[in-house]
Design a protein around this motif. Structure first.
Motif, PDB file in Angstrom:
ATOM      1  N   THR A   1       0.831  -1.225  -0.034  1.00 46.89           N
ATOM      2  CA  THR A   1       0.165  -0.053  -0.094  1.00 46.89           C
ATOM      3  C   THR A   1       0.832   1.396   0.082  1.00 46.89           C
ATOM      4  N   GLY A   2       2.041   1.403   0.967  1.00 43.33           N
ATOM      5  CA  GLY A   2       2.783   2.378   1.083  1.00 43.33           C
ATOM      6  C   GLY A   2       3.863   2.805  -0.054  1.00 43.33           C
ATOM      7  N   ASN A   3       4.130   1.573  -0.872  1.00 42.25           N
ATOM      8  CA  ASN A   3       4.846   1.410  -1.845  1.00 42.25           C
ATOM      9  C   ASN A   3       6.496   2.040  -1.654  1.00 42.25           C
ATOM     10  N   VAL A   4       6.949   1.604  -0.270  1.00 46.29           N
ATOM     11  CA  VAL A   4       8.214   2.339   0.137  1.00 46.29           C
ATOM     12  C   VAL A   4       9.328   2.208  -0.805  1.00 46.29           C
ATOM     13  N   ASN A   5       9.898   3.073  -0.930  1.00 39.29           N
ATOM     14  CA  ASN A   5      11.303   3.076  -1.916  1.00 39.29           C
ATOM     15  C   ASN A   5      12.364   3.415  -0.907  1.00 39.29           C
ATOM     16  N   ARG A   6      13.619   2.852  -1.831  1.00 36.64           N
ATOM     17  CA  ARG A   6      15.078   3.049  -1.251  1.00 36.64           C
ATOM     18  C   ARG A   6      14.961   4.766  -1.112  1.00 36.64           C
TER      19      ARG A   6
ATOM     20  N   ILE B   1       7.623  -1.684  10.134  1.00 37.16           N
ATOM     21  CA  ILE B   1       9.009  -1.181  10.218  1.00 37.16           C
ATOM     22  C   ILE B   1      10.002  -1.966   9.490  1.00 37.16           C
ATOM     23  N   ALA B   2       9.711  -3.615   9.729  1.00 41.31           N
ATOM     24  CA  ALA B   2      10.318  -4.353   9.061  1.00 41.31           C
ATOM     25  C   ALA B   2      10.298  -4.298   7.629  1.00 41.31           C
ATOM     26  N   GLY B   3       9.110  -3.962   7.118  1.00 42.76           N
ATOM     27  CA  GLY B   3       8.842  -3.886   5.699  1.00 42.76           C
ATOM     28  C   GLY B   3       9.652  -2.492   5.216  1.00 42.76           C
ATOM     29  N   ALA B   4       9.523  -1.683   5.886  1.00 45.23           N
ATOM     30  CA  ALA B   4      10.230  -0.384   5.449  1.00 45.23           C
ATOM     31  C   ALA B   4      11.563  -0.671   5.318  1.00 45.23           C
ATOM     32  N   ARG B   5      12.239  -1.329   6.277  1.00 51.61           N
ATOM     33  CA  ARG B   5      13.839  -1.667   6.308  1.00 51.61           C
ATOM     34  C   ARG B   5      14.232  -2.552   5.177  1.00 51.61           C
ATOM     35  N   LEU B   6      13.194  -3.553   5.022  1.00 55.65           N
ATOM     36  CA  LEU B   6      13.471  -4.342   3.773  1.00 55.65           C
ATOM     37  C   LEU B   6      13.501  -3.493   2.328  1.00 55.65           C
ATOM     38  N   ALA B   7      12.517  -2.797   2.384  1.00 54.57           N
ATOM     39  CA  ALA B   7      12.646  -1.919   1.140  1.00 54.57           C
ATOM     40  C   ALA B   7      13.882  -0.978   1.056  1.00 54.57           C
TER      41      ALA B   7
END
Length: 361
Positions: A174-179, A196-202
């Protein structure tokens, strides 16, 4: 031939749960019986017990589960006896307008098993989220079974069935976090820490965890938060802006779902940033925002239901990332318990003592 197994049931609103004998029928067309190996204790199960979902008591609780397919009914081709699976509560239909437009994660006609599991006296049970997995064996629609690598620990894998996938998906899907993005997450329980884990992974460069509990903020750091904010002591909007060059975060995830946390998320994002609501509000909550601010700030205001996940796509990927050492799912498991420990696990959850208690059978 139906089977008798033990399962955790909520018989009446607000009453302690109990372990009862459950009758599980043989799978019919499109159905499967799954031998449960592990099931996480999710806040949604407590909402069912408290009557916060609906009043279709008695409920067979539990839904964050993994196990092995024992038997399947006619016309089932995607899974077979012996398959290790994670259960999901969105078996897509493949034929609604969302599915036909290539958006099956938004399926408008998800389904569950048609037959009912019952108590010994024939009383029909309402399975939590169409699953009911605090039980030795459960009956589900075959489409609710997602095959994954069987080398993963069941206690870890099952958590992808709800809360952890909701948080990961809120950030990644949903948030489509990018580097190099800046991300703030409000509420650092299981769902928030998964975001948070997903944001870190991205590859987000700045990940700000916001909560009123220092213990949860410590957990957030373990999952990849670069900064923490105790919003009981500090103005969260000002703190987030201060950590992002005065602009606000590119993405703010509200993992609480209250009007005050949503307003914080709205004003803590950068101009043209994104807010993702993944925390579940109750039906009585109302939100007021100046419409001029909604218009003038641009960006996106999104809701994330189940992390906008497609289980057949996302569950195997997340398991593989975990097995590669890139996604620390094991950190969500605070303790393992038996079926008769669910009521105590609810108490620990309410006190904020655990991220997840996991029933292991």
């Amino acid at each position: 031939m139906s089977q008798q197994v033990r399962g955790v049931v909520s018989l009446a609103k607000g009453a302690p749960v109990s372990v009862e004998t459950i009758i599980v029928p043989d799978p019919g067309p499109g159905e499967a019986v799954v031998k449960i190996q592990a099931c996480g204790v999710c806040h949604t199960d407590l909402h069912y017990r408290e009557g916060g979902i609906n009043d279709d008591f008695p409920f067979l609780l539990g839904h964050e589960a993994a196990g092995v397919v024992e038997s399947v009914g006619p016309d089932v081709t995607d899974v077979a006896p012996g398959d290790f699976v994670i259960l999901n509560w969105r078996a897509v239909c493949g034929s609604c307008r969302a599915c036909l437009r290539g958006r099956p994660h938004l399926c408008f006609n998800t389904h569950n098993a048609k037959q009912k599991m019952t108590l010994e006296d024939g009383t029909e049970l309402s399975p939590a989220l169409g699953i009911g997995a605090f039980i030795e064996k459960t009956l589900v629609a075959a489409g609710q079974c997602t095959k994954v690598d069987p080398s993963v620990r069941p206690a870890v894998a099952g958590l992808l069935g709800c809360g952890v996938m909701a948080g990961l998906g809120a950030a990644l899907n949903t948030g489509n976090v990018n580097r190099d993005d800046t991300v703030a997450v409000i509420g650092c329980g299981g769902v928030g820490n998964a975001a948070i884990a997903g944001a870190r992974l991205a590859g987000a460069k700045t990940i700000i965890a916001v909560d009123v509990d220092d213990k949860k903020l410590e957990w957030a750091t373990e999952f990849g938060a670069t900064h923490t904010v105790n919003s009981k002591l500090t103005d969260a909007v000002a703190a987030i802006q201060g950590l992002t060059g005065g602009f606000g975060a590119d993405l703010v995830v509200d993992a609480v779902g209250r009007p005050e946390t949503y307003r914080t998320a709205f004003y803590a994002r950068d101009l043209a940033g994104t807010v993702v609501l993944v925390g579940v509000p109750n039906p009585e909550m109302k939100l007021e925002l100046p419409l001029a601010d909604v218009f003038g700030r641009g960006g996106s205001l999104k809701s994330s239901w189940y992390g906008d996940c497609l289980p057949s796509r996302d569950f195997p990927t997340m398991v593989d990332l975990h097995l590669q050492g890139r996604l620390p799912l094991e950190k969500f498991v605070s303790e393992t318990i038996a079926l008769d420990g669910v009521e105590e696990a609810f108490t620990k959850m309410q006190k904020g003592e655990v991220l997840r208690s996991v029933v292991v059978l």
